[in-house]
Design an enzyme around this catalytic site. Structure first.
Site, PDB file in Angstrom:
ATOM      1  N   HIS A 201       0.836  -1.352  -0.225  1.00  0.00           N
ATOM      2  CA  HIS A 201       0.047  -0.030  -0.054  1.00  0.00           C
ATOM      3  C   HIS A 201       0.861   1.229  -0.144  1.00  0.00           C
ATOM      4  O   HIS A 201       0.487   2.177  -0.529  1.00  0.00           O
ATOM      5  CB  HIS A 201      -1.213  -0.028   1.239  1.00  0.00           C
ATOM      6  N   CYS A 498      -2.497  -4.546 -21.021  1.00  0.00           N
ATOM      7  CA  CYS A 498      -3.003  -3.977 -19.929  1.00  0.00           C
ATOM      8  C   CYS A 498      -2.027  -4.191 -18.691  1.00  0.00           C
ATOM      9  O   CYS A 498      -2.519  -4.069 -17.374  1.00  0.00           O
ATOM     10  CB  CYS A 498      -4.636  -4.042 -19.645  1.00  0.00           C
TER      11      CYS A 498
HETATM   12  C1  PEP Z   1      -2.004  -9.026 -15.800  1.00  0.00           C
HETATM   13  O1  PEP Z   1      -2.000 -10.284 -15.406  1.00  0.00           O
HETATM   14  O2  PEP Z   1      -1.222  -8.707 -16.468  1.00  0.00           O
HETATM   15  C2  PEP Z   1      -3.283  -8.295 -15.765  1.00  0.00           C
HETATM   16  C3  PEP Z   1      -3.617  -6.869 -16.311  1.00  0.00           C
HETATM   17  O3  PEP Z   1      -4.180  -8.766 -14.580  1.00  0.00           O
HETATM   18  P1  PEP Z   1      -4.050  -8.512 -13.013  1.00  0.00           P
HETATM   19  O4  PEP Z   1      -2.710  -7.902 -12.925  1.00  0.00           O
HETATM   20  O5  PEP Z   1      -5.315  -7.913 -12.493  1.00  0.00           O
HETATM   21  O6  PEP Z   1      -4.042 -10.160 -12.908  1.00  0.00           O
END
Ligand code: PEP
Ligand code: MG
Length: 575
Positions: A201, A498
């Site tokens: 955090h 992403c």
């Molecule tokens: C990832 O795995 O790159 C992703 C964007 O999902 P999370 O980090 O939420 O698993």
């Protein structure tokens, strides 16, 4: 960057400690150490009056919870909502009746009250650690409650940070939300912690507040109050008695970052090829913060945040309200909603099995539909409702898809609820290798490079000590990104990224060069990525990508890419 072995580098003028930087900023200022937690005396006697001792402990927990809630309200009023949420969650932990009950049992059996608090909270912390993921990251918060209650029981001063009279660099083992809540933000130049990680955090709050931060900085326990240090988040370094050149370079970068943040021109390469830059969000407050920024929309709405810390899934109405809010906040811009991604590092009490031996390889993400299809249907119904209310049509994607069959099944389900643009995440190597088949049945894909790296390299994403393997720059990971992007080009369908890698300005050039069409990241990374893209043509991005893919390991891949990045960008961003 992995933490070093704790041995600081000694230069002519100062010692440099290395850790993991958060953001690209920096600052120079005097050290202010955070006060250590109280020590429970080894010979604490059994209480003469167990009832009175239990009452004192109960009052300690109640006072700490009330204090946390008051700080949460102040943080919420100041718009620091991530902090407010964490403080409220911590207050809730401080009010857990199971804690008081177990402490009471120990006191009745003759344990001193401070010891009883310590012992029981530590047991809870062990349970949180064993659960892993989100719960494990709350352990610092739980221990901060313990320290505050113990201080009250012992009648000593609470741990924390003294009032600041000038912009200062806070140096701590780790900071609890309660510590950060008490901070005088106008006088915080930077934060340095010896513990924590990029998703702790401290890092989240620092990123949200735009405070330069270095976590996991080994050896900083040697610093004392008043030491002058330069904190460089771009390099993950903390330098005592910094030389003039270092101070000046940090000052130049900070000034440039300020200018870049004000730039809202559409993102494009130097030769005008448009690149979509999107925001990663998890809550309606994140949406409110990201919407005014110069972004093309949301590339990842992590909806599981709505499900955390609950004993049952939110209802259609509860979900629809949040989704409507987010869709309206972005008006006619794209919003990519990811369906529930529970399991492994994001365990949910009501959805995931607590006793899976390898939860990252188990029933997580889209696979939950095998056990509880109602969870997904409720969510899709809520998204349909939000679409009706807002008049905006979200893009909807599923996490952790392994096969084209699963993608087709999800697409059918989503379309039956009226979703017009359906996609899936590519996070499993099998899906990357068969991206072409997957793109035959969905409208777009988004690469989750955090998980894709974990699964390609067979390396737990929560294990800091394997950071060299858990690296998006591993050429094998880049090959899978390239395979997916090429499948998108062939199919004429969008391929986004992403994972956190999209916010790294050099990696963003590589991803664009590989054929990725959109990049989604935390809003604070958007200005530097926009700047890096604008300084390179699409052809240069392709050459940078090729150089990285041709390397034989992650370190060489990054070095090869960096060698082709414009000198102006390297100098400006401290790369
Ligand atoms: C990832 O795995 O790159 C992703 C964007 O999902 P999370 O980090 O939420 O698993
Ligand atoms: Mg993922």
């Amino acid at each position: 960057m992995p933490a070093d072995d704790g041995a600081p580098t000694t230069t002519a003028q100062g010692r440099t400690f290395t850790g993991i930087g958060v953001g690209r900023g920096g600052a120079v200022g005097p050290v202010v150490l955070a006060h250590a937690a109280p020590r429970v005396p080894p010979g604490e006697p059994s209480p003469d009056d167990p009832e009175a001792a239990k009452e004192k402990v109960a009052k300690g927990f109640a006072d700490v919870a009330a204090n946390l809630r008051a700080r949460a309200d102040t943080a919420a009023e100041a718009g620091v909502t991530a902090l407010a949420d964490i403080l409220r969650a911590t207050a809730q932990m401080a009010e857990d009746p199971a804690l008081l009950e177990e402490i009471g049992t120990l006191i009745d059996a003759g344990t001193g009250p401070a010891h009883a608090v310590e012992q029981v909270v530590d047991q809870f912390a062990q349970m949180f650690l064993a659960a892993g993921g989100y719960l494990a990251e709350r352990v610092t918060d739980l221990r901060s409650v313990r320290d505050r209650v113990v201080a009250r029981v012992l009648g000593v001063a609470e741990p924390g940070i003294r009032p600041l009279s000038e912009p200062s660099v806070i140096v701590a083992e780790d900071l609890s939300p309660a510590d950060t809540a008490g901070l005088d933000l106008a006088n915080i130049a930077a934060i340095v912690t010896r513990m924590g990680g990029p998703t702790s955090h401290t890092a989240i709050i620092a990123a949200q507040l735009g405070i330069p931060c270095v976590v996991r900085a080994e050896g900083v326990g040697a610093l004392v109050d008043g030491d002058l240090v330069a904190v460089d988040a771009a390099h993950g370094t903390v330098t005592k008695d910094p030389p003039r050149e270092l101070r000046e370079s940090i000052e130049r970068r900070v000034a440039l970052l300020g200018d870049l943040a004000a730039d809202d021109a559409p993102a494009a390469t130097a030769d005008g090829v448009a690149v979509q830059l999107l925001a990663n969000i998890g809550t309606r407050e994140d949406a409110d913060r990201a919407a005014p920024a110069a972004v093309d929309g949301v590339g990842l709405f992590r909806t599981e945040v709505l499900f955390l810390e609950r004993s049952a899934a939110p209802t259609v109405e509860e979900q629809a309200e949040v989704y409507t809010h987010v869709l309206e906040a972005f008006d006619d811009r794209k919003v990519v909603v990811r369906t529930l991604d529970a399991g492994a590092d994001k365990p949910l009490a009501f959805a995931t099995l607590p006793d899976e031996e390898n939860p990252a390889l188990g029933v997580r993400g889209y696979r939950l539909v095998r056990r509880d299809p109602g969870l997904l249907d409720t969510q899709l119904a809520a998204l349909a409702e939000a679409r009706t209310r807002s008049g905006r049509s979200p893009w909807v994607m599923a996490p952790m898809i392994a096969t084209a069959g699963e993608a087709a099944e999800f697409a059918e389900r989503a379309r039956s609820h009226g979703v017009e643009t359906v996609g899936v995440m590519i996070e499993i190597p099998a899906a990357a290798l068969r991206a072409r088949e997957i793109l035959d049945v969905v409208d777009f894909v988004s690469l989750g490079t955090n998980d894709l790296t974990q699964y390609t390299m067979a390396t737990d994403r929560l294990r800091g000590e394997l950071a060299d393997l858990l690296d998006i720059w591993q050429p094998a990971v880049l090959d899978l990104v390239a395979t997916t992007a090429m499948a998108g080009v062939e199919a004429g369908k969008p391929v986004g990224v992403c994972g956190e890698s999209a916010g790294d300005p050099v990696m963003a050039l590589v991803l664009h060069g590989l054929g990725v069409t959109s990049l989604s990241m935390s809003v604070s990374s958007v200005p530097v990525v926009r700047f890096a893209l604008r300084q390179h043509t699409a052809d240069q991005c392709r050459m940078i990508a090729e150089a990285a893919r041709s390397a034989s390991d992650a370190v060489q891949a990054r070095a090869a890419a960096l060698a082709l990045v414009s000198g102006e960008v390297r100098e400006a961003l401290g790369l």
